[in-house]
Design an enzyme around this catalytic site. Structure first.
Site, short mmCIF file in Angstrom:
data_model
loop_
_atom_site.label_atom_id
_atom_site.label_comp_id
_atom_site.label_asym_id
_atom_site.label_seq_id
_atom_site.Cartn_x
_atom_site.Cartn_y
_atom_site.Cartn_z
CG HIS A 37 -2.13 -0.87 1.15
ND1 HIS A 37 -3.04 -0.74 0.31
CD2 HIS A 37 -2.49 -2.02 1.20
CE1 HIS A 37 -3.76 -1.67 0.08
NE2 HIS A 37 -4.06 -2.31 0.95
CG ASP B 10 -2.64 -4.49 5.31
OD1 ASP B 10 -1.20 -3.97 5.04
OD2 ASP B 10 -3.52 -4.25 4.58
CD GLU B 11 -5.86 -5.87 1.06
OE1 GLU B 11 -6.82 -6.30 0.86
OE2 GLU B 11 -5.49 -4.03 -0.08
CB THR B 12 2.81 -7.74 0.09
OG1 THR B 12 2.23 -9.24 0.85
CG2 THR B 12 2.92 -6.70 1.41
#
Length: 676
Positions: free
Chosen positions: A227, A294-296
């Protein structure tokens, strides 16, 4: 709850509901017209902020200002103190309202603060004639946190943040995190934060102090791994991304949620992460730090692919997060991180440091206990993290929020979760007014305090809590305000998520943006799950084809346009009638400020519904004979533009200018489409 005042019944409610209440329904305690509050909280509240909260509420209810003192030599009608013995358990309090006075005794500072908030709710609803009662109470979750997005388009003003902290305090939250990607004015990173109205160090220092004296721990939270979309688009830092060659692609609300991962094989990547951590943590008194992580999604897919081919993505992720956690631990800090990647690759759980707290975010309304159990069995410390379900929408999805929050708090209690953190996101430009999240925030307040409350109340728990919220927060004696808001949320047939999808399927030059097309995932969160249109959308090769298939998937809802908008108008009228009778509990609050964000959201949704119908007609997905509204494209275009000007004015009452222009671009693009 009810008691009698001179033969007449008086109703009041408390959120969260206390564990044990012993009330005499036929007795009242009259507040004297001249009174004093004595608070003895020691170092926990040197400035007597909690006593001032009580005095403010008495003044708002009666017009009379009470005196405040501390020490053991002053007479008082209200006494606030920390117990001198061990009779009470951790975080426990006792509240007694009797003829000879009122006493709140906490086992510790947290217990005292929470007991005072219970007293405040009673005063706000009942003063000057209070019920005679005794309350014994303590929370199920010691940590009850709120996570507020301050980065995806909307940066709250410091004044509004303070108001939100006041509200969180009233409902007994004791932790707050602000989500930051690019909206903090880090030194030497002006290219990243320019034009976003970033928070500054002085803002954080002031807000940290404001929260602390209200019993709220402000925990720093910064994206340090994934992000980093805005940072990795800059000329200075793009070389640190997995796909630096894509840094000049047009800005996309959807792509910023998909492509934002550091290339951790680049030597300077770790230095950037540590700079973000070290610069930011100095501004906070908290020893905790949320590195996010998160969400890599792109890890191992771009520049780091050769390393991933050798070691595996799970090992790369675990090692980098571990390095960041160790960097914090060496400074005496307690690292936290979002646990989605570790849960999807469970081998990561065994590679993480033992002093890290995993933030287990799970948002499905009908969530099961599987992933909470998985983390518990691994031995990792976890917070359970549900959502208020307001992102990508003008109106809150209260049904989904309730299902998610009420279930996940029970699972967390079952498997020994160390805390609760309720998330409030602002994907796609943060179109959702933060005040729309109030009902969801209060769902969290009740369920984190007593996860079994919903099970005890039974099938009517959601409706019952909506009634209580209407009374306690909105001052609605009918108890209907939140129920009407909930009905309005059922009338959404073309939402902001699908508007942005429709717009951004065009890459800006008439070609199909395949990243946007492929982001329309086959899942429960707004996706075309188990629907043949999912395959059609993903197989589309042109903008027109993709848009047509998107609208064809939504056609059953879009055909409800006239019906939904009639219901919205009825809800708006009903909310207006309720608002005319509201009681405001804060001296500086007027009824219009309660109604304002709801009205602008409902009117905007009505226009969004009309937009969906007009676009479906233009794409040939709906025939004229099927149209359920006679509004003309030009009417809708002008309505959207007029609405946005009012929306922008309301935005500025709680938020800095930030990236409001991103929302304007989408709304005006749609208005222009309707004129073609």
């Amino acid at each position: 709850m009810q008691y009698c005042i001179e033969g007449k019944t008086k109703d009041f409610e408390l959120i969260p509901e206390p564990c044990a209440i012993d009330m005499n329904p036929n007795a009242t305690v009259l507040l004297p017209y001249v009174g004093r509050i004595v608070e003895n909280a020691g170092e926990a509240d040197i400035a007597n902020v909690w006593a001032h909260q009580v005095a403010d509420d008495i003044e708002a209810a009666t017009g009379l200002r009470w005196d405040i003192a501390k020490g053991n030599r002053w007479q008082s009608f209200i006494a606030l103190s920390i117990a001198s013995d061990d009779a009470l358990g951790q975080d426990e309090y006792r509240l007694t309202i009797a003829q000879n006075g009122i006493a709140v005794i906490g086992s510790d500072a947290d217990g005292l603060r929470d007991g005072i908030q219970t007293l405040r709710q009673i005063i706000r609803q009942c003063a000057p004639a209070l019920p005679e009662l005794t309350i014994a109470d303590k929370p199920a979750y010691q940590t009850r946190g709120y996570y507020l997005d301050a980065t995806r388009g909307r940066v709250p003003t410091l004044d509004w943040l303070k108001r939100w902290a006041d509200k969180l305090c009233l409902y007994k939250y004791n932790q707050l995190q602000l989500y930051v990607e690019h909206t903090f004015a880090f030194d030497n990173m002006s290219e990243t934060w320019r034009g976003t109205s970033p928070l500054k160090p002085a803002d954080i220092i002031a807000f940290d102090e404001y929260c602390a004296v209200r019993g709220i721990e402000l925990v720093p939270s910064v994206s340090t791994f994934g992000h980093l979309y805005m940072a990795l688009r800059t000329r200075e830092l793009r070389y640190l991304g997995e796909f630096p060659e894509q840094a000049d692609r047009p800005y996309s609300l959807i792509e910023r949620m998909e492509h934002h991962t550091l290339n951790i094989t680049e030597a300077d990547a770790f230095a950037l992460s540590c700079t973000l951590i070290d610069d930011y943590l100095q501004l906070f008194r908290s020893r905790k730090f949320n590195i996010c992580g998160d969400e890599t999604f792109d890890l191992g897919k771009g520049r780091s692919k050769p390393e991933a081919d050798k070691r595996g993505v799970a090992a790369m992720y675990a090692d980098y997060v571990s390095r960041l956690c160790e960097h914090l631990s060496e400074q005496g800090r307690e690292p936290l991180f979002w646990g989605d990647i570790a849960i999807e690759m469970p081998e990561i759980l065994q590679r993480l440091p033992k002093d890290v707290t995993l933030l287990n975010w799970l948002y499905e309304p009908d969530i099961t206990d599987e992933k909470v159990r998985l983390v518990a069995q691994s031995g990792a410390v976890q917070y359970v993290c549900p959502a208020v379900w307001c992102w990508n929408a003008l109106l809150p999805r209260l049904d989904w929020a309730w299902g998610n929050i009420s279930r996940l708090t029970q699972y967390g209690q079952r498997y020994g979760a160390a805390g609760f953190l309720l998330t409030d996101w602002g994907d796609f430009g943060h179109i959702n007014d933060p005040r729309i999240a109030i009902p969801g925030m209060m769902y969290g307040a009740q369920c984190a305090w007593d996860p079994q409350w919903a099970a005890r109340v039974g099938d009517g728990a959601h409706a019952e809590l909506d009634r209580r919220i209407s009374m306690v927060e909105y001052g609605d004696s009918t108890g209907e305000f939140v129920a009407v808001l909930r009905d309005a949320s059922h009338q959404v047939i073309f939402d902001w998520m699908n508007i942005v999808r429709y717009v951004e399927l065009d890459a800006g030059d008439g070609s199909l943006n395949t990243d946007v097309r492929d982001s329309i995932r086959v899942n429960k969160d707004g996706g075309a799950q188990n629907h043949h249109y999912a395959g059609l959308i993903h197989a589309s090769s042109t903008v027109s084809e993709a848009r047509m298939n998107l609208l064809a998937w939504l056609k059953p809802d879009i055909l409800r346009c006239a019906e939904a908008n009639r219901a919205l108008r009825a809800d708006i009228a009903q909310l207006g009638a309720i608002a005319a009778r509201l009681t405001t509990y804060d001296a500086d609050t007027v009824r219009g400020s309660v109604l304002q964000p709801v009205l602008i959201a409902a009117e905007g949704q009505r226009l969004f519904n009309e937009l969906g119908l007009r676009l479906a007609l233009q794409e040939g997905v709906i025939a004229e004979a099927e149209a359920t509204s006679d509004s003309m494209p030009l009417q809708v275009a002008r309505g959207l533009e007029q609405w946005f000007e009012t929306y922008a004015a309301v935005w500025r009452t709680v938020s800095a200018e930030s990236e409001l222009r991103r929302i304007a671009d989408v709304v005006w693009y749609c208005a222009d489409l309707l004129r073609e």
